[in-house]
Scaffold this motif. Structure first.
Motif, PDB file in Angstrom:
ATOM      1  N   THR A  58      43.148  -0.356  65.833  1.00  5.19           N
ATOM      2  CA  THR A  58      41.992   0.274  66.465  1.00  5.19           C
ATOM      3  C   THR A  58      41.333   1.231  65.482  1.00  5.19           C
ATOM      4  O   THR A  58      42.015   1.929  64.733  1.00  5.19           O
ATOM      5  N   LEU A  78      38.450   4.345  65.360  1.00  8.42           N
ATOM      6  CA  LEU A  78      37.530   5.271  66.007  1.00  8.42           C
ATOM      7  C   LEU A  78      36.609   5.831  64.929  1.00  8.42           C
ATOM      8  O   LEU A  78      37.044   6.049  63.796  1.00  8.42           O
ATOM      9  N   ASP A  98      29.258   0.551  65.418  1.00 11.39           N
ATOM     10  CA  ASP A  98      29.500   0.599  66.865  1.00 11.39           C
ATOM     11  C   ASP A  98      28.418  -0.104  67.669  1.00 11.39           C
ATOM     12  O   ASP A  98      28.417  -0.057  68.890  1.00 11.39           O
ATOM     13  N   MET A 142      35.063   3.907  69.920  1.00 10.44           N
ATOM     14  CA  MET A 142      35.864   2.792  69.445  1.00 10.44           C
ATOM     15  C   MET A 142      34.919   1.705  68.945  1.00 10.44           C
ATOM     16  O   MET A 142      33.927   1.387  69.598  1.00 10.44           O
TER      17      MET A 142
END
Length: 98
Positions: free
Chosen positions: A20, A22, A34, A45
């Protein structure tokens, strides 16, 4: 658990062990990947949900290495720095042509 951290000019990325990512900060060229061109003052995320193995960035372009072996880029591309075969920018992660 955090695997790595990357910061460029006014954007930051945190890669977690599970893949993951961020991101937060300046996003005027879509460099956060994003899907927007909006600065992010809190973490977001990244999507599409490609599990990432690594993240790197330079100025207004970011690069993500996926567990699938491909490299994806997002952001400024006026000199072809994204490696996508053109000079179009994108606010989404886009596969690099290696």
């Amino acid at each position: 658990h955090i695997e790595s951290f990357e910061a460029i000019q006014s954007s930051s990325f945190v890669l977690f062990i599970d893949g993951t990512v961020l991101a937060c900060g300046k996003n005027d060229e879509g460099q956060l990947g994003d899907g927007t061109l909006e600065d992010q003052f809190g973490t977001v995320m990244l999507f599409p949900p490609i599990r990432r193995l690594g993240v790197g960035a330079s100025a207004e372009t970011a690069f993500f290495v996926g567990f699938n072996g491909y490299v994806y880029s997002a952001g400024r591309n006026d000199h072809g720095q994204m490696g996508s075969g053109d000079t179009d920018f994108t606010e989404w992660g886009r596969k690099v042509l290696f």
